[in-house]
Design a protein around this motif. Structure first.
Motif, PDB file in Angstrom:
ATOM      1  N   UNK A   1      12.636  -4.510  -6.833  1.00 54.42           N
ATOM      2  CA  UNK A   1      11.616  -5.264  -7.518  1.00 54.42           C
ATOM      3  C   UNK A   1      10.490  -4.377  -7.998  1.00 54.42           C
ATOM      4  N   UNK A   2       9.502  -4.983  -8.653  1.00 55.27           N
ATOM      5  CA  UNK A   2       8.364  -4.238  -9.195  1.00 55.27           C
ATOM      6  C   UNK A   2       7.643  -3.464  -8.093  1.00 55.27           C
ATOM      7  N   UNK A   3       7.511  -4.095  -6.943  1.00 59.78           N
ATOM      8  CA  UNK A   3       6.799  -3.454  -5.836  1.00 59.78           C
ATOM      9  C   UNK A   3       7.544  -2.226  -5.311  1.00 59.78           C
ATOM     10  N   UNK A   4       8.831  -2.144  -5.615  1.00 58.39           N
ATOM     11  CA  UNK A   4       9.618  -1.005  -5.123  1.00 58.39           C
ATOM     12  C   UNK A   4       9.478   0.245  -5.977  1.00 58.39           C
ATOM     13  N   UNK A   5       8.809   0.127  -7.120  1.00 59.57           N
ATOM     14  CA  UNK A   5       8.595   1.286  -7.989  1.00 59.57           C
ATOM     15  C   UNK A   5       7.277   1.934  -7.592  1.00 59.57           C
ATOM     16  N   UNK A   6       7.372   3.045  -6.872  1.00 58.87           N
ATOM     17  CA  UNK A   6       6.158   3.666  -6.355  1.00 58.87           C
ATOM     18  C   UNK A   6       5.502   4.585  -7.382  1.00 58.87           C
ATOM     19  N   UNK A   7       6.288   5.094  -8.361  1.00 58.24           N
ATOM     20  CA  UNK A   7       5.705   6.020  -9.331  1.00 58.24           C
ATOM     21  C   UNK A   7       5.432   5.308 -10.657  1.00 58.24           C
ATOM     22  N   UNK A   8       4.529   4.287 -10.593  1.00 54.95           N
ATOM     23  CA  UNK A   8       4.137   3.574 -11.802  1.00 54.95           C
ATOM     24  C   UNK A   8       3.290   4.461 -12.707  1.00 54.95           C
ATOM     25  N   UNK A   9       2.738   5.504 -12.154  1.00 57.81           N
ATOM     26  CA  UNK A   9       1.921   6.405 -12.941  1.00 57.81           C
ATOM     27  C   UNK A   9       2.124   7.823 -12.424  1.00 57.81           C
ATOM     28  N   UNK A  10       1.715   8.785 -13.231  1.00 61.59           N
ATOM     29  CA  UNK A  10       1.807  10.191 -12.846  1.00 61.59           C
ATOM     30  C   UNK A  10       0.515  10.892 -13.238  1.00 61.59           C
ATOM     31  N   UNK A  11       0.161  11.939 -12.492  1.00 65.90           N
ATOM     32  CA  UNK A  11      -1.030  12.739 -12.767  1.00 65.90           C
ATOM     33  C   UNK A  11      -0.572  14.083 -13.326  1.00 65.90           C
ATOM     34  N   UNK A  12      -1.149  14.481 -14.437  1.00 68.18           N
ATOM     35  CA  UNK A  12      -0.797  15.770 -15.032  1.00 68.18           C
ATOM     36  C   UNK A  12      -2.018  16.675 -14.993  1.00 68.18           C
TER      37      UNK A  12
ATOM     38  N   UNK B   1       2.163  12.301  -0.823  1.00 64.55           N
ATOM     39  CA  UNK B   1       1.774  11.035  -0.207  1.00 64.55           C
ATOM     40  C   UNK B   1       0.248  10.932  -0.246  1.00 64.55           C
ATOM     41  N   UNK B   2      -0.252  10.086  -1.152  1.00 65.62           N
ATOM     42  CA  UNK B   2      -1.688   9.955  -1.333  1.00 65.62           C
ATOM     43  C   UNK B   2      -2.295   8.934  -0.393  1.00 65.62           C
ATOM     44  N   UNK B   3      -3.540   8.544  -0.680  1.00 62.01           N
ATOM     45  CA  UNK B   3      -4.203   7.525   0.139  1.00 62.01           C
ATOM     46  C   UNK B   3      -3.393   6.232   0.162  1.00 62.01           C
ATOM     47  N   UNK B   4      -3.555   5.484   1.233  1.00 60.62           N
ATOM     48  CA  UNK B   4      -2.874   4.202   1.430  1.00 60.62           C
ATOM     49  C   UNK B   4      -1.357   4.367   1.502  1.00 60.62           C
ATOM     50  N   UNK B   5      -0.935   5.603   1.836  1.00 61.80           N
ATOM     51  CA  UNK B   5       0.491   5.893   2.022  1.00 61.80           C
ATOM     52  C   UNK B   5       1.320   5.584   0.767  1.00 61.80           C
ATOM     53  N   UNK B   6       0.785   5.941  -0.402  1.00 59.48           N
ATOM     54  CA  UNK B   6       1.486   5.738  -1.670  1.00 59.48           C
ATOM     55  C   UNK B   6       1.926   7.082  -2.237  1.00 59.48           C
ATOM     56  N   UNK B   7       3.161   7.127  -2.745  1.00 61.11           N
ATOM     57  CA  UNK B   7       3.683   8.355  -3.336  1.00 61.11           C
ATOM     58  C   UNK B   7       3.173   8.493  -4.764  1.00 61.11           C
ATOM     59  N   UNK B   8       2.713   9.688  -5.113  1.00 59.03           N
ATOM     60  CA  UNK B   8       2.187   9.962  -6.453  1.00 59.03           C
ATOM     61  C   UNK B   8       2.857  11.228  -6.987  1.00 59.03           C
ATOM     62  N   UNK B   9       3.345  11.161  -8.238  1.00 62.32           N
ATOM     63  CA  UNK B   9       3.935  12.340  -8.876  1.00 62.32           C
ATOM     64  C   UNK B   9       2.834  13.144  -9.557  1.00 62.32           C
TER      65      UNK B   9
END
Length: 755
Positions: free
Chosen positions: A278-289, A348-356
């Motif tokens: 589901x939508x909530x299962x997509x952890x990389x909705x955004x990326x930082x460059x 693994x960023x704040x709130x235990x969220x994965x960020x690319x």
């Protein structure tokens, strides 16, 4: 519908005026004197003559052209010629201008009034429109490549993309649902990938999102609502994530800037389907460059410094946030084959969220953004090869470099000069090398179609099978059951696939003709009360000068040889053979310096024996190696020579170990196929006691063996022992082993081995 009076609504008049004003501002000095007046007069004339009509969606064609022109100008950098072509093309699709070969006046009028470039672009748009009438399979990669090669001018493709974006924006509330679905599918399968290839990422994402919106309404709005609901928290999270990174990088004395991007709705939906979540299962909705600002030019020394800075940023971030080693992508040490350089990590960023996080320098970012790294291929879209990539990169540079706008307007396509793309009657697209003929097309479809091909209908015109294919041709093969391949067909076809199939067909024909000729000969001999003996006939065939029996029967079937004369010669030869003492009754003598040569006996390759190369490739030309003389039944392998041919060696060839050690990459699998009826020359080494009559005993055994012919004997004797070589023609390893076994039973023979 043309009888109806075409009129503008007040809203359409207002929007048209605004669009015209914007276009004039953008084009500025590029417009030539009188362009605006001529175009206004042209449109008014069309309206007065009732030559304008709304499209299937009820849209105003003039207004749509203005919308398309503005998109082409603002998003793609198209200039005056492209805009004029867009506005004039409205006349073409509404029937005022015909650009066929029989009436060249309209296009000449356009060339005279607006210039050659405008006329060329319109001609390209018309050609593309003609392709659509052939019902192509639009999701085919070949069709996208055909469009690129068929358009003549790159601005044709740019206009097509802009037109589709404009149309997709306007059909949201249309009642023509079937038309809406078709347009959306084409946008997804054809126009979005084209925009991606050209580096028009904004238009590509818009086409994909709108296609999803119209084709999968519920999925689109579900994702959109969730993105809107989480936008504030997402933006806040990004700020929270990058704030400490920004501080640490500044403390390290690095110059940089950061970008944050949210994935498109279409991209999120594709990932949800791929990961089945589901939508909530997509952890990389955004990326930082993170883009480091450098003064480096990209040479070896400076690249080392760039890489060091990237790894320095990597160290800073991974000290702050826990990284996922399985998600590390190092394209710095070894860049992608397309030149893409970057360092991708997931932390693994704040709130235990994965960020690319993507780390690169401004040089690397510029290379990637300009298309040299082929970002569309990096995303998994299949690409062409060679000149296409270079052409697309040139376009990307032209679109982003303001100084290159003039180059873009003058740019002409010169793609696929060695390839042509043609349609099947069903709309499938096939690719052939330039110079390929109708016969190549027929054999590509099926061997039987090729063998019976008499010609084709190309664009509803009948042509011969020698006709050379052109890009865009629609080909319908014509066949006849009385047609069969000819030797000169090998000079007609271009592809190796067709040549191979023709050779096999010719070989089959020769075998059948030989069998019929042999059957006829046996029947005629039976009428003459003559018994047909295979061995005697083979000897006669050799005596007549034929190296292969099939050549003899071929001439017999064609009438080159007279059957009656052959039968007479056979009868005489049979009497001669029966009246002459056989080899085994020759006067007995020792083996001392015994030499026998039969120069008339030549190796004969039978029609049924085939070497299968690399599991399943038949019909490939090959030669049997002279160093080991392989025959049917031997375990063999193929070796690709410097000239590109293939030589067949026995696996126990004395040269095999060295070939495998030095040239292992040129070894290919090979095996025998067929019935083992060919004749192969092999050499036997015989050693034994020099007893009286031993040579006669050996040759007597050989002469009695069916389908085994002796070619030569060369024996030397010394101190009561003899050793020598016997060359014989045999069909396969089974008969060879049987012969060796019998020779070993001869009294005095001590050793028999194959060389």
């Amino acid at each position: 519908m043309k009888s109806e009076v075409f009129y503008f609504t007040e809203e359409e008049k207002r929007e048209s005026g605004e669009l015209l004003e914007k276009l004039e501002q953008h084009l500025g000095d590029t417009l030539t004197q009188g362009d605006v007046e001529k175009m206004r007069a042209h449109l008014q004339r069309m309206m007065a003559n009732k030559e304008l009509q709304r499209d299937v969606f009820g849209l105003n064609p003039v207004l749509q052209s203005l919308r398309t022109a503005l998109i082409a100008v603002e998003e793609e950098g198209v200039k005056r010629d492209g805009v004029m072509a867009i506005l004039l093309y409205t006349s073409v699709i509404n029937g005022q201008i015909q650009l066929d070969a029989d009436d060249a006046d309209p296009i000449e009028d356009i060339r005279r009034d607006y210039g050659n470039s405008v006329a060329t672009i319109i001609h390209g748009l018309v050609r593309i429109q003609e392709l659509y009438k052939k019902n192509p399979v639009i999701e085919s990669e070949n069709f996208r490549n055909l469009l690129l090669s068929f358009a003549e001018d790159m601005r044709v493709i740019l206009i097509m993309i802009a037109d589709r974006v404009s149309l997709m924006r306007q059909i949201r509330d249309t009642e023509n649902l079937s038309g809406k679905r078709k347009v959306s599918e084409e946008a997804s399968y054809l126009y979005a990938p084209l925009a991606h290839k050209l580096g028009l990422y904004k238009l590509k994402s818009e086409l994909e999102d709108l296609s999803l919106k119209y084709l999968e309404h519920d999925a689109y709005y579900m994702i959109k609502e969730k993105l809107n609901a989480t936008k504030k928290s997402r933006d806040a999270y990004i700020e929270k994530f990058i704030a400490p990174i920004d501080q640490k990088l500044k403390e390290a004395g690095l110059k940089f800037h950061m970008k944050g991007r949210t994935k498109s709705i279409h991209s999120i939906w594709q990932k949800m389907k791929k990961q089945k979540c589901g939508f909530e299962g997509i952890y990389d909705l955004f990326a930082i460059r993170i883009i480091l600002e450098t003064d480096h030019q990209g040479d070896t020394e400076n690249r080392t410094k760039e890489h060091a800075q990237c790894w320095q940023v990597f160290a800073i971030i991974t000290n702050m946030y826990q990284s996922n080693p399985k998600r590390l992508r190092d394209w710095l040490t070894v860049p992608k084959s397309n030149g893409y350089e970057s360092l991708h990590i997931t932390v693994l960023g704040p709130e235990q969220k994965w960020v690319e996080v993507q780390i690169r320098t401004d040089r690397m970012d510029e290379v990637a953004e300009r298309g040299l790294a082929a970002h569309w291929r990096y995303k998994g879209v299949k690409s062409g090869t060679g000149g296409l990539d270079e052409w697309l990169n040139s376009i990307r540079t032209a679109l982003e470099n303001n100084d290159s706008r003039q180059m873009m307007d003058e740019f002409k396509m010169d793609l696929y000069e060695d390839e042509v793309f043609v349609f099947t009657p069903k709309g499938d697209l096939l690719k052939f090398p330039k110079g390929a003929t109708v016969l190549d097309f027929a054999y590509h479809i099926h061997s039987r179609i090729g063998n019976q091909c008499t010609g084709a209908r190309i664009n509803n015109k009948v042509v011969t099978f020698r006709y050379q294919l052109c890009s865009g041709d629609q080909v319908e093969i014509m066949t006849s059951t009385t047609q069969c391949p000819k030797q000169d067909w090998l000079n007609v076809v271009k592809t190796s696939r067709a040549k191979s199939k023709i050779r096999l067909a010719l070989k089959d024909i020769q075998v059948k003709e030989a069998a019929m000729a042999k059957e006829m000969l046996e029947r005629r001999m039976k009428n003459r009360k003559l018994e047909f003996d295979e061995g005697t006939m083979n000897q006669l065939i050799k005596k007549l000068g034929f190296k292969e029996t099939r050549d003899f029967y071929k001439q017999l079937s064609e009438g080159v040889l007279d059957t009656t004369s052959v039968i007479e010669r056979y009868a005489q030869w049979q009497q001669h053979v029966n009246g002459t003492a056989p080899v085994s009754t020759m006067p007995a003598h020792s083996a001392d310096e015994f030499v026998f040569e039969n120069p008339n006996e030549e190796i004969t390759y039978g029609s049924d024996d085939v070497i299968v190369i690399d599991k399943n490739l038949k019909g490939i030309d090959f030669q049997l190696a002279k160093c080991c003389h392989p025959i049917y039944g031997d375990s063999v392998f193929g070796f690709v020579t410097n000239g590109g041919g293939i030589k067949i060696h026995r696996t126990d060839c004395p040269n095999a170990p060295e070939m495998r050690r030095r040239f292992g990459y040129r070894i290919v699998r090979a095996m025998w196929s067929g019935k083992g009826t060919a004749q192969y020359a092999i050499v036997l080494r015989v050693i034994g006691n020099d007893d009286l009559g031993i040579v006669n005993n050996i040759t007597s055994i050989i002469s009695k063996e069916e389908n085994i012919m002796m070619r030569s004997i060369n024996i030397e004797s010394n101190d009561g022992l003899f050793s020598g070589n016997i060359t014989v023609n045999v069909e396969n390893t089974s008969k060879l082993e049987a012969l060796i076994k019998k020779l070993r039973t001869v009294k005095g023979v001590k050793q028999v081995s194959r060389i």
